[in-house]
Structure formats: structure tokens, C-alpha cells
Motif scaffolding. Structure first.
Motif, mmCIF file in Angstrom:
data_model
loop_
_atom_site.group_PDB
_atom_site.id
_atom_site.type_symbol
_atom_site.label_atom_id
_atom_site.label_comp_id
_atom_site.label_asym_id
_atom_site.label_seq_id
_atom_site.Cartn_x
_atom_site.Cartn_y
_atom_site.Cartn_z
ATOM 1 N N LYS A 26 0.821 -1.221 0.000
ATOM 2 C CA LYS A 26 0.000 0.000 0.000
ATOM 3 C C LYS A 26 0.851 1.266 0.000
ATOM 4 N N ASP A 27 1.990 1.243 0.702
ATOM 5 C CA ASP A 27 2.829 2.445 0.753
ATOM 6 C C ASP A 27 3.346 2.817 -0.641
ATOM 7 N N VAL A 28 3.616 1.810 -1.473
ATOM 8 C CA VAL A 28 4.111 2.080 -2.828
ATOM 9 C C VAL A 28 2.983 2.585 -3.722
ATOM 10 N N VAL A 29 1.824 1.946 -3.638
ATOM 11 C CA VAL A 29 0.684 2.380 -4.463
ATOM 12 C C VAL A 29 0.291 3.809 -4.114
ATOM 13 N N THR A 30 0.261 4.113 -2.812
ATOM 14 C CA THR A 30 -0.099 5.472 -2.381
ATOM 15 C C THR A 30 0.877 6.495 -2.939
ATOM 16 N N CYS A 31 2.158 6.168 -2.923
ATOM 17 C CA CYS A 31 3.173 7.085 -3.445
ATOM 18 C C CYS A 31 3.034 7.254 -4.953
ATOM 19 N N LEU A 32 2.796 6.171 -5.673
ATOM 20 C CA LEU A 32 2.617 6.257 -7.123
ATOM 21 C C LEU A 32 1.419 7.137 -7.480
ATOM 22 N N GLU A 33 0.322 6.974 -6.735
ATOM 23 C CA GLU A 33 -0.881 7.773 -7.011
ATOM 24 C C GLU A 33 -0.624 9.256 -6.742
ATOM 25 N N LYS A 34 0.106 9.541 -5.663
ATOM 26 C CA LYS A 34 0.420 10.934 -5.333
ATOM 27 C C LYS A 34 1.304 11.567 -6.419
ATOM 28 N N MET A 35 2.312 10.816 -6.860
ATOM 29 C CA MET A 35 3.210 11.344 -7.881
ATOM 30 C C MET A 35 2.484 11.522 -9.210
ATOM 31 N N LYS A 36 1.534 10.617 -9.506
ATOM 32 C CA LYS A 36 0.745 10.764 -10.744
ATOM 33 C C LYS A 36 -0.072 12.055 -10.706
ATOM 34 N N ASP A 37 -0.679 12.340 -9.560
ATOM 35 C CA ASP A 37 -1.492 13.556 -9.434
ATOM 36 C C ASP A 37 -0.638 14.814 -9.584
ATOM 37 N N GLU A 38 0.630 14.744 -9.162
ATOM 38 C CA GLU A 38 1.504 15.920 -9.201
ATOM 39 C C GLU A 38 2.256 16.047 -10.523
ATOM 40 N N GLU A 39 2.270 14.986 -11.324
ATOM 41 C CA GLU A 39 3.017 14.991 -12.587
ATOM 42 C C GLU A 39 2.308 15.873 -13.621
ATOM 43 N N THR A 40 3.066 16.738 -14.306
ATOM 44 C CA THR A 40 2.476 17.659 -15.280
ATOM 45 C C THR A 40 2.725 17.243 -16.727
ATOM 46 N N TRP A 41 3.716 16.365 -16.949
ATOM 47 C CA TRP A 41 4.026 15.919 -18.306
ATOM 48 C C TRP A 41 3.024 14.822 -18.699
ATOM 49 N N PRO A 42 2.216 15.026 -19.775
ATOM 50 C CA PRO A 42 1.127 14.074 -20.097
ATOM 51 C C PRO A 42 1.594 12.624 -20.255
ATOM 52 N N SER A 43 2.707 12.401 -20.982
ATOM 53 C CA SER A 43 3.178 11.027 -21.180
ATOM 54 C C SER A 43 3.565 10.379 -19.859
ATOM 55 N N ALA A 44 4.200 11.164 -18.982
ATOM 56 C CA ALA A 44 4.606 10.639 -17.688
ATOM 57 C C ALA A 44 3.389 10.267 -16.849
ATOM 58 N N LYS A 45 2.378 11.127 -16.880
ATOM 59 C CA LYS A 45 1.148 10.841 -16.129
ATOM 60 C C LYS A 45 0.498 9.551 -16.636
ATOM 61 N N ILE A 47 1.943 7.002 -18.143
ATOM 62 C CA ILE A 47 2.743 5.830 -17.783
ATOM 63 C C ILE A 47 2.558 5.467 -16.307
ATOM 64 N N LEU A 48 2.478 6.478 -15.454
ATOM 65 C CA LEU A 48 2.236 6.201 -14.030
ATOM 66 C C LEU A 48 0.878 5.529 -13.840
ATOM 67 N N GLU A 49 -0.117 5.950 -14.616
ATOM 68 C CA GLU A 49 -1.432 5.317 -14.537
ATOM 69 C C GLU A 49 -1.344 3.850 -14.985
ATOM 70 N N LEU A 50 -0.577 3.581 -16.062
ATOM 71 C CA LEU A 50 -0.411 2.197 -16.525
ATOM 72 C C LEU A 50 0.309 1.341 -15.483
ATOM 73 N N ILE A 51 1.293 1.925 -14.799
ATOM 74 C CA ILE A 51 2.011 1.181 -13.751
ATOM 75 C C ILE A 51 1.045 0.806 -12.617
ATOM 76 N N ILE A 52 0.188 1.743 -12.244
ATOM 77 C CA ILE A 52 -0.795 1.469 -11.182
ATOM 78 C C ILE A 52 -1.777 0.398 -11.644
ATOM 79 N N GLN A 53 -2.222 0.489 -12.909
ATOM 80 C CA GLN A 53 -3.148 -0.523 -13.438
ATOM 81 C C GLN A 53 -2.486 -1.904 -13.490
ATOM 82 N N ASN A 54 -1.201 -1.924 -13.841
ATOM 83 C CA ASN A 54 -0.472 -3.199 -13.891
ATOM 84 C C ASN A 54 -0.439 -3.847 -12.506
#
Length: 280
Positions: A26-45, A47-54
Motif C-alpha cells: 500500500k505504501d508504494v501504491v499510495t506514493c505512485l498515485e500521489k506522484m501521478k497527481d503531481e506529474e504535469t508531463w502528459p506522457s509521464a502521467k 505511464i504512471l497510470e499504466l504502472i498502477i493498473q499493472n
């Protein structure tokens, strides 16, 4: 003395090998979700969503989240009032790894000899780090360590005069050379002090801290934040496609050292930041 049957150790190691490869904590998923929300580069956002879905797919379907299910590293802390019965503790740990990788249908990646390269066929032996502590408990931490990120790790023997700036430059150089190879966003474990081998062990130990925790020393907690910001300013981004999320966290562990040296080791963990612990 408290007696602990090694069968309990085998059972727990088996369970942790399977669970940690298929369920991102859970600590990793929570961090990934937080970083996705803060990411401004569309491709990066994206990819972070795909990592969470994976990670969600792996957990729901009980398949490994990555094809590299790792070489298992075990940190074993044993209370000095504990006596093991029923067999040799290292055999019990390796039996747990053997059963876990067989039952969990996990890829077996360990070779018997580093040059002749014959696969052992059961992902053993694992790497075991022992520590004797006070009390009557046994603490087990299991890390299935993939080598895409392990291969990008480095060690530096700095001069003391290079100081904190030398440490920062060593970490940045390591991450920049690694680029997309360790599957960013990464977690950066930094070991400072001790000897050549102690620094490397500290860097590995830094990777087993819960993601989001800070060093207990405020000086090093601030240094963790400073290095994290500088790493993310490199712009490597998730999977190397750019953005400001190159690393999720930087963890630093330290130890006393010699007046003539400043060892610094950097151990990198990929976004499949697998670790699990249990106290018996």
C-alpha cells in the motif's frame, strides 16, 4: 529462551515470496498515485497510470507484476533469547524460497556459478543478512530483487573532503547513467559510511524502509528531500519518457566510518518496489 521451530520460518518465507511478487504494498501504491497527481508531463502521467493498473491487474489475477521475479534477499533479525529448533535456519529460509517460487509459479533466475551460468532450478540460494538483536522475537524481511535495477547500482570511495556535495554528485551520476534501464520511477537507497561492504549493505537496507518514511535524523531527512528533488530535476521520468517523476523516494542509511574515508553506495529499486516483513 524462547524456542521457534524453523518450520514457521519456512512457511513465512514461502508466503512472502509469493505475496510480494503479486501484490504491490500500500505504501508504494499510495506514493505512485500521489506522484501521478503531481506529474504535469502528459506522457509521464499516462505511464504512471499504466504502472498502477499493472499492479492492480497483478493483484486481482494473482500473476507476478514483473517478469523478473528476482533474486531473493532476506534480512533476518534474531533476538538473543531465541533458540531455533527443527533444523538449520538458513536451510529453512531457502526451503521457503524453493516452495514459494514453485507454488507461486515464479520465474527462477538464480545461476549456480556466475560464469558457467547453470540455473539452480529453484531460485536458491537466496542472499541472507543476519543480525542478532535484543529480545525474543524473529523479524524477517524479504525482498525479491530484480536485476534491471540492481545492475545500475554503484559504490564510490570518496575523500572526506568531498563531503555532502560529493555524496549528492555520486547519486546524481548513478541515476543519470542508469537512465531508463532500472524502469523508473525508482527508489534510491543510499548507504554512507562504514567500509566498502558496509556501505553497500546500508544501501540495500535503505530499500527495506517503508516508502514515505524519513531518516530519523533531521539532517539526513532533509538531505533525502534535497537529493530527491535534484534526481527528479534530471527529467528522466517514468520509463525514461521524460517528466519530473524519476524517483519516488530517496532513503539514506549511515554508519560510523574511518577518518580517511567516505564510502557511498547507491542501490536502486525499480517501480515494482517489492518488500515485505513479518515478526514472529
Amino acid at each position: 529462551m524462547r524456542e521457534v521451530h524453523v518450520r514457521l520460518i519456512t512457511d513465512e518465507v514461502e508466503r512472502m515470496c509469493i505475496h510480494s511478487n503479486k501484490h504491490l504494498s500500500k505504501d508504494v501504491v499510495t506514493c505512485l498515485e500521489k506522484m501521478k497527481d503531481e506529474e504535469t508531463w502528459p506522457s509521464a502521467k499516462d505511464i504512471l497510470e499504466l504502472i498502477i493498473q499493472n499492479a492492480e491487474t497483478a493483484s486481482n489475477t494473482h500473476v507476478p507484476m514483473c517478469q523478473d521475479t528476482g533474486l531473493v534477499v532476506v534480512f533476518l533479525e534474531v533476538g538473543q533469547e531465541v533458540q531455533f529448533k527443527g533444523g538449520y535456519i538458513e536451510d529453512a529460509i531457502n526451503e521457503g524460497v524453493r516452495r514459494g517460487y514453485d507454488k507461486g509459479q515464479l520465474r527462477k533466475s538464480v545461476v549456480r556459478d556466475p560464469l558457467t551460468r547453470e540455473n539452480t532450478g529453484d531460485n536458491t540460494p537466496c542472499i541472507i543478512h543476519h543480525k542478532i538483536v535484543k529480545g525474543d522475537k524473529v523479524k524477517l524481511t524479504v525482498i525479491p530483487k530484480g536485476f534491471g535495477s540492481e545492475n545500475m547500482s554503484r559504490i564510490y570511495m570518496l575523500k572526506p573532503s568531498q563531503g555532502v556535495q560529493g555524496v549528492i554528485e555520486s547519486v546524481l551520476e548513478t541515476v543519470e547513467i542508469a537512465g531508463p534501464n532500472p524502469c523508473p520511477p525508482i527508489v534510491v537507497g543510499v548507504g554512507i559510511g562504514g567500509t566498502f561492504e558496509k556501505a553497500a549493505l546500508l544501501a540495500k537496507k535503505a530499500l527495506i524502509r517503508p516508502l514515505g518514511s524519513s531518516n530519523e535524523d533531521s539532517y539526513y531527512a532533509q538531505l533525502e528531500e534535497t537529493i530527491l528533488n535534484k534526481v527528479n530535476d534530471l527529467g528522466i521520468g517514468p520509463q525514461g519518457f521524460g517528466g519530473k517523476t524519476t524517483a519516488l523516494k530517496v532513503h539514506i542509511e549511515t554508519a560510523p566510518t574511518h577518518i580517511a574515508g567516505l564510502p557511498v553506495a547507491i542501490n536502486i529499486g525499480c517501480h515494482a518496489y517489492r518488500h515485505m516483513e513479518v515478526t514472529i
